[in-house]
Design a protein around this motif. Structure first.
Motif, PDB file in Angstrom:
ATOM      1  N   HIS A 124       0.830  -1.209   0.000  1.00  0.00           N
ATOM      2  CA  HIS A 124       0.000   0.000   0.000  1.00  0.00           C
ATOM      3  C   HIS A 124       0.866   1.262   0.000  1.00  0.00           C
ATOM      4  CE1 HIS A 124      -3.487  -2.572   1.243  1.00  0.00           C
ATOM      5  NE2 HIS A 124      -4.113  -1.701   0.482  1.00  0.00           N
ATOM      6  N   THR A 129      -1.616   4.287  -5.209  1.00  0.00           N
ATOM      7  CA  THR A 129      -2.856   4.339  -5.987  1.00  0.00           C
ATOM      8  C   THR A 129      -2.961   3.080  -6.834  1.00  0.00           C
ATOM      9  OG1 THR A 129      -1.853   5.442  -7.896  1.00  0.00           O
ATOM     10  CG2 THR A 129      -2.769   6.865  -6.169  1.00  0.00           C
ATOM     11  N   SER A 130      -4.129   2.865  -7.419  1.00  0.00           N
ATOM     12  CA  SER A 130      -4.324   1.734  -8.325  1.00  0.00           C
ATOM     13  C   SER A 130      -3.272   1.766  -9.420  1.00  0.00           C
ATOM     14  CB  SER A 130      -5.729   1.802  -8.939  1.00  0.00           C
ATOM     15  OG  SER A 130      -5.925   0.782  -9.891  1.00  0.00           O
ATOM     16  N   THR A 137      -7.300   6.092  -8.022  1.00  0.00           N
ATOM     17  CA  THR A 137      -7.996   5.532  -6.863  1.00  0.00           C
ATOM     18  C   THR A 137      -6.981   5.257  -5.753  1.00  0.00           C
ATOM     19  OG1 THR A 137      -9.622   4.465  -8.301  1.00  0.00           O
ATOM     20  CG2 THR A 137      -9.452   3.638  -6.041  1.00  0.00           C
ATOM     21  N   ARG A 140      -6.133   2.802  -0.251  1.00  0.00           N
ATOM     22  CA  ARG A 140      -7.044   2.399   0.834  1.00  0.00           C
ATOM     23  C   ARG A 140      -8.439   2.065   0.321  1.00  0.00           C
ATOM     24  NH1 ARG A 140      -6.386   7.897   1.247  1.00  0.00           N
ATOM     25  NH2 ARG A 140      -8.283   9.175   1.124  1.00  0.00           N
ATOM     26  N   HIS A 141      -8.778   2.503  -0.900  1.00  0.00           N
ATOM     27  CA  HIS A 141     -10.086   2.212  -1.480  1.00  0.00           C
ATOM     28  C   HIS A 141      -9.999   1.165  -2.602  1.00  0.00           C
ATOM     29  CE1 HIS A 141     -11.699   5.367   0.898  1.00  0.00           C
ATOM     30  NE2 HIS A 141     -11.165   6.358   0.191  1.00  0.00           N
ATOM     31  N   ASP A 143      -8.252  -2.799  -4.188  1.00  0.00           N
ATOM     32  CA  ASP A 143      -7.987  -4.191  -3.815  1.00  0.00           C
ATOM     33  C   ASP A 143      -6.485  -4.460  -3.811  1.00  0.00           C
ATOM     34  OD1 ASP A 143     -10.739  -4.575  -3.854  1.00  0.00           O
ATOM     35  OD2 ASP A 143     -10.734  -5.289  -5.929  1.00  0.00           O
ATOM     36  N   CYS A 165      -7.800  -0.857  -8.378  1.00  0.00           N
ATOM     37  CA  CYS A 165      -9.186  -0.507  -8.081  1.00  0.00           C
ATOM     38  C   CYS A 165     -10.083  -1.625  -8.600  1.00  0.00           C
ATOM     39  CB  CYS A 165      -9.556   0.835  -8.716  1.00  0.00           C
ATOM     40  SG  CYS A 165      -9.683   0.774 -10.523  1.00  0.00           S
ATOM     41  N   ARG A 166     -11.332  -1.640  -8.155  1.00  0.00           N
ATOM     42  CA  ARG A 166     -12.225  -2.720  -8.545  1.00  0.00           C
ATOM     43  C   ARG A 166     -12.424  -2.792 -10.064  1.00  0.00           C
ATOM     44  NH1 ARG A 166     -15.316  -5.727  -5.310  1.00  0.00           N
ATOM     45  NH2 ARG A 166     -13.447  -5.459  -4.036  1.00  0.00           N
TER      46      ARG A 166
END
Length: 210
Positions: A124, A129-130, A137, A140-141, A143, A165-166
């Protein structure tokens, strides 16, 4: 047979710890007889025994024919050791890296699907970021994704984990893209039509990149 014996040992040990006054041998025997008794439902107790297989990595990679060692049984031929390992791909393994010259232990650890807290925090902090181009993204938000899928033998280590990110996580699995991590924190996305782009690590001083 080794797995069955491990189950009997686990059942006997649990019963003994629960206050059963029979010996461990008696508990193993009675557990086995209960499983074989046609008047019972034959369902084993919800316990998992551990089978200890020690095998050189070169044997698993089919580069050598050195035998493995099944704890409590003895040596097993290379082909059987590979079959046992293949059937246990989703199991948790411990590994030891031995210096080929001195025979000393260089590293020891445990394979696991979920990374350790320390490794997750490291990824992390590294990715921030993604890890898709122009995606902002925050980690922390997003995957924590295996670059090489766990189901395909990818380890839960910092050089095989990345923040996605998702949306980009689904794109990797369903959108026709492939993702490689050519070195820790450096990701390369590829499409079937030979379109590639690299995502370097973010510059911590200048803010995220992608």
């Amino acid at each position: 047979a080794a797995a069955a014996m491990a189950h009997l040992n686990a059942a006997a040990t649990t019963a003994k710890a629960g206050g059963d006054h029979r010996t461990l041998d008696q508990l193993r025997t009675d557990t086995l007889l209960d499983l074989l008794d046609p008047t019972t439902d034959g369902r084993p107790a919800p316990l998992a025994g551990t089978v200890e297989l020690t095998v050189p990595l070169t044997t698993l990679m089919d580069l050598a024919e050195d035998p493995g060692d099944l704890h409590g049984y003895g040596p097993v031929i290379a082909d059987l050791a590979r079959q046992m390992a293949e059937r246990s791909r989703r199991a948790r393994w411990t590994f030891s890296i031995i210096d080929p010259v001195t025979g000393g232990l260089n590293q020891h650890g445990t394979t696991r699907r979920r990374p350790t807290t320390e490794d997750a925090a490291h990824v992390h902090a590294r990715d921030r970021t993604s890890r898709a181009k122009v995606c902002r993204t925050p980690a922390r938000h997003a995957d924590l994704d295996h670059t090489r899928d766990w189901a395909h033998g990818g380890p839960s280590t910092v050089d095989n984990l990345g923040v996605l990110c998702r949306h980009h996580h689904r794109m990797k699995h369903e959108g026709g893209w492939t993702l490689r991590q050519i070195q820790p924190g450096v990701f390369v996305w590829s499409r079937p039509l030979h379109h590639h782009y690299a995502v370097p690590p973010p510059n911590i001083h200048n803010g995220p990149s992608g």
